[in-house]
Scaffold this motif. Structure first.
Motif, PDB file in Angstrom:
ATOM      1  N   VAL A 175       0.875  -1.174   0.000  1.00 32.72           N
ATOM      2  CA  VAL A 175       0.000   0.000   0.000  1.00 32.72           C
ATOM      3  C   VAL A 175       0.913   1.225   0.000  1.00 32.72           C
ATOM      4  CG1 VAL A 175      -1.851   1.246   1.171  1.00 32.72           C
ATOM      5  CG2 VAL A 175      -1.739  -1.255   1.343  1.00 32.72           C
ATOM      6  N   LEU A 176       0.637   2.188  -0.862  1.00 34.03           N
ATOM      7  CA  LEU A 176       1.519   3.350  -0.953  1.00 34.03           C
ATOM      8  C   LEU A 176       0.721   4.623  -1.170  1.00 34.03           C
ATOM      9  CD1 LEU A 176       2.432   4.594  -4.148  1.00 34.03           C
ATOM     10  CD2 LEU A 176       2.512   2.125  -4.368  1.00 34.03           C
ATOM     11  N   THR A 177       1.343   5.736  -0.819  1.00 34.43           N
ATOM     12  CA  THR A 177       0.781   7.044  -1.121  1.00 34.43           C
ATOM     13  C   THR A 177       1.897   7.954  -1.592  1.00 34.43           C
ATOM     14  OG1 THR A 177      -0.417   8.967  -0.260  1.00 34.43           O
ATOM     15  CG2 THR A 177       1.028   7.818   1.277  1.00 34.43           C
ATOM     16  N   ARG A 178       1.590   8.794  -2.546  1.00 39.64           N
ATOM     17  CA  ARG A 178       2.532   9.814  -3.020  1.00 39.64           C
ATOM     18  C   ARG A 178       2.137  11.193  -2.485  1.00 39.64           C
ATOM     19  NH1 ARG A 178       5.543   6.842  -6.152  1.00 39.64           N
ATOM     20  NH2 ARG A 178       4.626   5.306  -7.570  1.00 39.64           N
ATOM     21  N   SER A 179       1.217  11.208  -1.547  1.00 34.38           N
ATOM     22  CA  SER A 179       0.815  12.492  -0.942  1.00 34.38           C
ATOM     23  C   SER A 179       0.677  12.325   0.567  1.00 34.38           C
ATOM     24  CB  SER A 179      -0.505  12.975  -1.548  1.00 34.38           C
ATOM     25  OG  SER A 179      -1.523  11.980  -1.395  1.00 34.38           O
ATOM     26  N   PRO A 180       1.775  11.952   1.268  1.00 33.84           N
ATOM     27  CA  PRO A 180       1.661  11.772   2.725  1.00 33.84           C
ATOM     28  C   PRO A 180       1.337  13.053   3.473  1.00 33.84           C
ATOM     29  CG  PRO A 180       3.960  11.631   2.019  1.00 33.84           C
ATOM     30  CD  PRO A 180       3.139  11.645   0.783  1.00 33.84           C
ATOM     31  N   SER A 181       1.648  14.203   2.878  1.00 33.44           N
ATOM     32  CA  SER A 181       1.289  15.482   3.480  1.00 33.44           C
ATOM     33  C   SER A 181       0.930  16.446   2.357  1.00 33.44           C
ATOM     34  CB  SER A 181       2.453  16.030   4.316  1.00 33.44           C
ATOM     35  OG  SER A 181       2.096  17.245   4.926  1.00 33.44           O
ATOM     36  N   SER A 191      -6.891  15.827  -4.881  1.00 35.31           N
ATOM     37  CA  SER A 191      -6.931  14.365  -4.889  1.00 35.31           C
ATOM     38  C   SER A 191      -5.867  13.841  -3.932  1.00 35.31           C
ATOM     39  CB  SER A 191      -6.678  13.826  -6.307  1.00 35.31           C
ATOM     40  OG  SER A 191      -6.664  12.402  -6.303  1.00 35.31           O
ATOM     41  N   LEU A 192      -6.241  12.869  -3.119  1.00 37.22           N
ATOM     42  CA  LEU A 192      -5.321  12.231  -2.182  1.00 37.22           C
ATOM     43  C   LEU A 192      -4.954  10.858  -2.735  1.00 37.22           C
ATOM     44  CD1 LEU A 192      -7.101  13.137   1.189  1.00 37.22           C
ATOM     45  CD2 LEU A 192      -5.381  14.442  -0.085  1.00 37.22           C
ATOM     46  N   HIS A 193      -3.653  10.652  -2.968  1.00 37.45           N
ATOM     47  CA  HIS A 193      -3.202   9.449  -3.652  1.00 37.45           C
ATOM     48  C   HIS A 193      -3.115   8.256  -2.701  1.00 37.45           C
ATOM     49  CE1 HIS A 193      -0.113   6.651  -5.266  1.00 37.45           C
ATOM     50  NE2 HIS A 193      -0.776   6.864  -6.386  1.00 37.45           N
ATOM     51  N   CYS A 194      -3.657   7.147  -3.141  1.00 37.55           N
ATOM     52  CA  CYS A 194      -3.539   5.875  -2.419  1.00 37.55           C
ATOM     53  C   CYS A 194      -3.589   4.760  -3.454  1.00 37.55           C
ATOM     54  CB  CYS A 194      -4.661   5.709  -1.398  1.00 37.55           C
ATOM     55  SG  CYS A 194      -4.512   4.208  -0.376  1.00 37.55           S
ATOM     56  N   GLN A 195      -2.615   3.881  -3.392  1.00 33.57           N
ATOM     57  CA  GLN A 195      -2.478   2.825  -4.388  1.00 33.57           C
ATOM     58  C   GLN A 195      -2.116   1.524  -3.674  1.00 33.57           C
ATOM     59  OE1 GLN A 195       0.228   4.021  -7.457  1.00 33.57           O
ATOM     60  NE2 GLN A 195       0.071   2.129  -8.634  1.00 33.57           N
ATOM     61  N   PHE A 196      -2.500   0.405  -4.275  1.00 30.96           N
ATOM     62  CA  PHE A 196      -2.173  -0.884  -3.675  1.00 30.96           C
ATOM     63  C   PHE A 196      -1.887  -1.905  -4.766  1.00 30.96           C
ATOM     64  CE2 PHE A 196      -6.731  -0.880  -4.333  1.00 30.96           C
ATOM     65  CZ  PHE A 196      -7.017  -2.164  -4.799  1.00 30.96           C
ATOM     66  N   GLY A 234     -16.133   9.510  -4.103  1.00 33.98           N
ATOM     67  CA  GLY A 234     -14.792  10.062  -4.188  1.00 33.98           C
ATOM     68  C   GLY A 234     -13.772   9.086  -4.720  1.00 33.98           C
ATOM     69  N   VAL A 235     -14.104   7.787  -4.739  1.00 34.16           N
ATOM     70  CA  VAL A 235     -13.216   6.737  -5.264  1.00 34.16           C
ATOM     71  C   VAL A 235     -13.999   5.959  -6.304  1.00 34.16           C
ATOM     72  CG1 VAL A 235     -11.768   4.746  -4.719  1.00 34.16           C
ATOM     73  CG2 VAL A 235     -12.051   6.576  -3.028  1.00 34.16           C
ATOM     74  N   THR A 236     -13.402   5.719  -7.455  1.00 32.52           N
ATOM     75  CA  THR A 236     -14.092   4.994  -8.515  1.00 32.52           C
ATOM     76  C   THR A 236     -13.824   3.494  -8.401  1.00 32.52           C
ATOM     77  OG1 THR A 236     -12.250   5.171 -10.088  1.00 32.52           O
ATOM     78  CG2 THR A 236     -13.837   6.984 -10.035  1.00 32.52           C
ATOM     79  N   ASP A 244      -5.995   1.459  -7.842  1.00 35.87           N
ATOM     80  CA  ASP A 244      -5.943   2.884  -7.523  1.00 35.87           C
ATOM     81  C   ASP A 244      -7.122   3.217  -6.619  1.00 35.87           C
ATOM     82  OD1 ASP A 244      -5.642   5.577  -7.362  1.00 35.87           O
ATOM     83  OD2 ASP A 244      -5.945   5.995  -9.492  1.00 35.87           O
ATOM     84  N   ALA A 245      -6.821   3.550  -5.361  1.00 36.51           N
ATOM     85  CA  ALA A 245      -7.870   3.894  -4.393  1.00 36.51           C
ATOM     86  C   ALA A 245      -7.828   5.371  -4.036  1.00 36.51           C
ATOM     87  CB  ALA A 245      -7.720   3.039  -3.141  1.00 36.51           C
ATOM     88  N   SER A 246      -7.310   6.218  -4.923  1.00 37.48           N
ATOM     89  CA  SER A 246      -7.182   7.649  -4.635  1.00 37.48           C
ATOM     90  C   SER A 246      -8.551   8.282  -4.408  1.00 37.48           C
ATOM     91  CB  SER A 246      -6.466   8.358  -5.778  1.00 37.48           C
ATOM     92  OG  SER A 246      -5.157   7.847  -5.939  1.00 37.48           O
TER      93      SER A 246
END
Length: 436
Positions: A175-181, A191-196, A234-236, A244-246
């Motif tokens: 699980v990763l994010t490119r927008s921790p802050s 958009s808040l990034h969350c990927q798995f 908010g999530v598709t 992609d769970a952004s």
């Protein structure tokens, strides 16, 4: 440091020098294993001791020798999920923090539905964090011990790891994010990034987004692939299907600020990332005077510096004076006669503040520069607004000019009266005539 480690660090640095945007070819990454040892005190309460131990991630095949035999080696093999391909941007060793921890399934004994998994597998998490906040990646490493040991899912009974031991593992999920802050202004789309990524098509997948604000936690979105139920927006679902769970937020407002939590669950694993969203609106700074003020000696002028539309509240406003010909190394003098208004709170959630003082003009201040400096958490550099003071002497020529102006004004008024009085007299006589 061994020769192998020197070679690996060279490979790591070369990735940055040549502009490589992915580290998929790097065979080894230095890490810290944050090991745990649980013991019970005299009162029977569990206490956890943490020990930081040198370790490394080595990417290869089963049976490979440790590239750095002086550390604990986590040999990652045969993984469909490769954490290295998610590391974007030029990265050197000091910009990447790698931390490995043991992971407890909280007593749940179940076989991971991936190839080669066993019920007695031991789990670890590996977190890769960019020091500049570009990404945070949490991967789950599965290790199958040669000899099954009961209770390994219980954190009270971790199996000991030797200082130079090699553990063969497989990355099964991340699980990763490119927008921790995130810093964003008001009324903005964000958009808040969350990927798995999972090593198999997960039939039991749950994705959730929650907002934690002022001690309250609110569920914004949830989706379960097992039940097919989806709540919130908010999530598709199409995005979830490709990992992609952004979350796309509505237009931001003051109440959008808080900690957003993206969580992905594939039993017995649960991964999540906290994303801090800060509302930052910079101030608009203005003065009530032009860039140059001309006053006569002993004249006065109220000067106001206005900071408007900023958020959050932590703003600092100061007035300074730079003497004329300030090239002599004199530092600006901070004015101590400045008064401040109260913070004004606007309907959109922003604030305003005024800083003002009464300027007393004197001849020795002519040519001095006054500036207002405004600092705010949304600004990289303070904002400065300034004006220059020009002071003239109230002398004989000034007196003559005032006499001419005053005498001219009197003549104009007398001329107007001479013209208007006869007309007013005629109008009055006309009104006094009586009709027959």
């Amino acid at each position: 440091m061994s020769l192998n480690v020197n070679i690996l660090l060279c490979l790591f640095l070369c990735a940055e020098v040549t502009g490589i945007q992915s580290l998929e070819q790097v065979p080894w990454l230095p890490c810290q294993l944050v090991d745990e040892r649980v013991k019970f005190n005299d009162e029977g309460h569990a206490e956890t001791e943490y020990q930081h131990r040198d370790a490394g991630l080595q990417f290869g095949h089963p049976g490979d020798s440790a590239l750095n035999p002086n550390t604990i080696t986590f040999l990652v093999t045969g993984s469909k999920v490769d954490m290295r391909k998610y590391i974007e941007g030029a990265v050197v060793e000091h910009q990447l923090q790698c931390e490995i921890r043991r992971y407890s399934t909280e007593g749940i004994q179940m076989r991971w539905p991936g190839l080669g998994a066993q019920e007695h597998d031991i789990w670890f998490t590996c977190t890769l964090r960019h020091t500049d906040g570009l990404f945070v990646i949490t991967s789950f490493l599965r290790h199958t011990p040669a000899t099954p040991t009961p209770g390994q899912a219980n954190y009270h009974h971790w199996a000991a790891i030797a200082d130079r031991e090699t553990l063969t593992t497989s990355t099964v999920m991340l699980v990763l994010t490119r927008s921790p802050s995130v810093r964003v202004g008001l009324v903005k789309q964000q958009s808040l990034h969350c990927q798995f990524d999972v090593d198999h098509k997960a039939a039991d997948l749950t994705v959730e987004w929650r907002l934690q604000r002022r001690g309250e936690r609110t569920t914004l979105f949830s989706h379960s692939s097992r039940s097919g139920q989806t709540e919130g927006d908010g999530v598709t679902l199409k995005g979830i299907g490709r990992g992609d769970a952004s979350l796309t937020l509505p237009l931001t407002k003051q109440s959008s600020e808080g900690t957003y939590i993206c969580s992905v669950s594939v039993p017995p694993l649960f991964g999540s990332h906290d994303i801090a969203l800060h509302i930052m609106e910079p101030p608009r700074v203005s003065l009530n005077v032009d860039s140059t003020i001309s006053l006569v000696d002993r004249g006065e002028q109220k000067v106001v510096c206005e900071a408007e539309g900023y958020y959050p509240l932590d703003v600092e406003m100061e007035w300074f004076r730079e003497p004329s010909g300030g090239g002599g190394g004199l530092l600006p003098e901070k004015l101590d006669t400045v008064l401040y208004s109260s913070h004004r709170h606007h309907r959109d959630g922003t604030y305003s503040l005024s800083a003002f003082f009464l300027l007393h003009a004197s001849l020795h201040d002519s040519g001095s520069k006054y500036f207002c400096r405004v600092s705010h958490s949304s600004l990289r550099m303070p904002i400065r607004k300034s004006f220059t003071l020009i002071v003239t002497e109230f002398g004989s020529w000034n007196f003559v000019l005032w006499l001419i102006f005053g005498f001219g004004f009197i003549l104009v008024m007398v001329a107007i009266l001479c013209v208007m009085l006869p007309r007013l007299s005629s109008a009055r006589k006309a009104n006094q005539r009586k009709p027959y």
